[in-house]
Design a protein around this motif. Structure first.
Motif, short mmCIF file in Angstrom:
data_model
loop_
_atom_site.label_atom_id
_atom_site.label_comp_id
_atom_site.label_asym_id
_atom_site.label_seq_id
_atom_site.Cartn_x
_atom_site.Cartn_y
_atom_site.Cartn_z
N ARG A 38 37.08 34.38 21.43
CA ARG A 38 35.84 33.91 20.81
C ARG A 38 35.49 32.56 21.43
O ARG A 38 35.70 31.51 20.83
CB ARG A 38 36.01 33.79 19.29
CG ARG A 38 36.15 35.12 18.57
CD ARG A 38 36.28 34.95 17.07
NE ARG A 38 37.57 34.36 16.73
CZ ARG A 38 38.69 35.06 16.57
NH1 ARG A 38 38.68 36.37 16.74
NH2 ARG A 38 39.81 34.45 16.24
N LEU A 39 34.96 32.60 22.61
CA LEU A 39 34.69 31.38 23.34
C LEU A 39 33.52 30.61 22.71
O LEU A 39 32.48 31.19 22.41
CB LEU A 39 34.34 31.71 24.80
CG LEU A 39 35.46 32.34 25.63
CD1 LEU A 39 34.94 32.77 26.99
CD2 LEU A 39 36.63 31.38 25.79
N ASP B 67 41.30 42.91 26.92
CA ASP B 67 39.97 43.51 26.91
C ASP B 67 38.95 42.61 26.21
O ASP B 67 37.80 42.49 26.65
CB ASP B 67 40.01 44.88 26.22
CG ASP B 67 40.76 45.92 27.04
OD1 ASP B 67 40.91 45.73 28.26
OD2 ASP B 67 41.21 46.93 26.45
N ALA B 68 39.37 41.98 25.12
CA ALA B 68 38.45 41.11 24.37
C ALA B 68 38.06 39.89 25.19
O ALA B 68 36.89 39.46 25.18
CB ALA B 68 39.10 40.68 23.06
N VAL B 69 39.02 39.32 25.92
CA VAL B 69 38.73 38.14 26.74
C VAL B 69 37.81 38.52 27.90
O VAL B 69 36.88 37.78 28.25
CB VAL B 69 40.03 37.50 27.24
CG1 VAL B 69 39.73 36.34 28.19
CG2 VAL B 69 40.86 36.99 26.07
N LYS B 70 38.06 39.67 28.51
CA LYS B 70 37.18 40.13 29.59
C LYS B 70 35.75 40.29 29.08
O LYS B 70 34.78 39.94 29.79
CB LYS B 70 37.68 41.47 30.14
CG LYS B 70 38.85 41.34 31.11
CD LYS B 70 39.39 42.69 31.51
CE LYS B 70 38.38 43.55 32.22
NZ LYS B 70 38.94 44.86 32.62
N ALA B 71 35.59 40.82 27.88
CA ALA B 71 34.26 40.99 27.31
C ALA B 71 33.58 39.64 27.11
O ALA B 71 32.37 39.49 27.36
CB ALA B 71 34.34 41.75 26.00
N GLU B 72 34.34 38.66 26.67
CA GLU B 72 33.78 37.32 26.50
C GLU B 72 33.38 36.69 27.84
O GLU B 72 32.34 36.06 27.96
CB GLU B 72 34.78 36.41 25.78
CG GLU B 72 34.77 36.54 24.29
CD GLU B 72 33.48 35.99 23.69
OE1 GLU B 72 33.48 34.82 23.26
OE2 GLU B 72 32.46 36.72 23.69
N LEU B 73 34.21 36.88 28.85
CA LEU B 73 33.87 36.36 30.17
C LEU B 73 32.61 37.03 30.71
O LEU B 73 31.75 36.39 31.33
CB LEU B 73 35.03 36.54 31.14
CG LEU B 73 36.27 35.68 30.87
CD1 LEU B 73 37.35 35.98 31.90
CD2 LEU B 73 35.92 34.20 30.90
N ASN B 74 32.49 38.31 30.47
CA ASN B 74 31.30 39.03 30.89
C ASN B 74 30.05 38.43 30.24
O ASN B 74 28.98 38.35 30.85
CB ASN B 74 31.42 40.50 30.52
CG ASN B 74 30.24 41.32 30.99
OD1 ASN B 74 29.84 41.26 32.15
ND2 ASN B 74 29.66 42.09 30.09
N ARG B 75 30.21 37.95 29.02
CA ARG B 75 29.09 37.35 28.29
C ARG B 75 28.73 35.96 28.81
O ARG B 75 27.55 35.63 28.97
CB ARG B 75 29.43 37.27 26.79
CG ARG B 75 28.36 36.60 25.94
CD ARG B 75 28.75 36.55 24.48
NE ARG B 75 29.88 35.66 24.22
CZ ARG B 75 29.77 34.33 24.11
NH1 ARG B 75 28.60 33.74 24.25
NH2 ARG B 75 30.84 33.60 23.84
#
Length: 305
Positions: free
Chosen positions: A156-157, A182-190
């Motif tokens: 949750r960046l 997977d959750a961190v990758k999704a945040e980085l994508n955002r």
């Protein structure tokens, strides 16, 4: 530094609303969530809230708290037990100077942030789940190093969409359970801008290292739980595969480092052959892969909105 970050990149990790300064710290103008600023460190981390790495975080907090009152030299000496200073310091300098001063770089799992001292280039966000590690970073970094220290959960960046130009991460993703990964990758994508560069380092499951362990009658850990933390050593194909499909039209390259630095085997040369390592890794990567302690991938994206 904080004023710039509030204007350009910071956001509430709960609702992604804008943040403003208050007498106590920061507050979200949307959901009114409040966050402390403790000794210059922005505190977004919420202990106990689905903390999948609670055991590992506790270990790191205990370990790094020993250095809260130590001088910078003692912290660097400790870092040298775990990372090759000459190799990783040079790589961090080269990475940062490729960005302009108005671009933002996220160091994900920054630890003490030792590698950024005296470097120039993009503005830094040093994010870690260990508050004690960030306190150590305070003792190493100066205002001119332009580093914002953030205690937060990488899932949750506290960052706005599409504002980060670069991501640097050293031996951090190897400790993420699959769902956290997977959750961190999704945040980085955002949070990554349309044009970006990521450099991600991971321990290499060295063939020679494995053989030495077998000779010594020890178990060479490669995947899964190790004590109080997750540890997954990935070869180059596995590491590349784990990032396959991240953003359209990205380019992935990589290489090997810390070829002659194996602290778990008590091998830390006083004079490190950094130039020879670069030549060997560049011209004979297959050979380097057999005994390199570390590998990395570089993920680059262009303007592909």
């Amino acid at each position: 530094m904080l004023n710039e970050a509030l204007k350009e990149i910071l956001a509430c990790p709960k609702c992604r609303g804008h943040l403003e300064k208050t007498t106590a710290g920061l507050a979200c103008v949307n959901c009114r969530a409040e966050y402390r600023i403790k000794d210059g460190i922005l505190c977004f981390f919420e202990v106990g809230e689905g903390d999948r790495q609670a055991d590992e975080r506790a270990v790191r907090e205990t370990y790094m708290s020993r250095f809260e009152q130590e001088e910078a030299r003692a912290i660097i000496t400790n870092v040298s037990l775990h990372h090759c200073l000459s190799v990783m310091g040079d790589r961090a300098r080269q990475f940062r100077k490729a960005f302009s001063r108005d671009e933002w770089i996220l160091d994900l799992g920054s630890g003490s942030g030792w590698c950024w001292s005296g470097t120039n280039g993009g503005a830094l966000v040093l994010l870690d789940f260990s508050l004690a590690s960030l306190k150590a970073a305070q003792r190493l970094l100066r205002p001119e190093d332009r580093a914002l220290l953030v205690w937060a959960d990488a899932r949750r960046l506290p960052v706005r969409d599409r504002v980060i130009a670069g991501v640097w991460s050293v031996q951090v993703f190897q400790h993420f359970p699959a769902d956290v990964f997977d959750a961190v990758k999704a945040e980085l994508n955002r949070v990554l801008s349309s044009s970006f560069v990521m450099e991600i380092y991971n321990l290499n499951p060295s063939w020679l290292h494995d053989k030495i362990y077998r000779i010594l009658g020890k178990t060479f850990h490669r995947r899964g739980r190790l004590g109080q933390m997750e540890l997954n050593k990935l070869n180059f194909i596995e590491l590349t595969e784990s990032w396959k499909g991240f953003r359209r039209a990205t380019r992935m390259t990589g290489g090997y480092s810390e070829l002659f630095f194996h602290p778990d085997l008590r091998f830390r040369p006083w004079f490190y052959p950094a130039k020879f390592e670069r030549l060997l890794a560049a011209w004979f990567p297959g050979v380097a892969s057999l005994f390199a302690r570390q590998l990395h991938i570089r993920v680059e994206g262009g303007n592909q909105e």
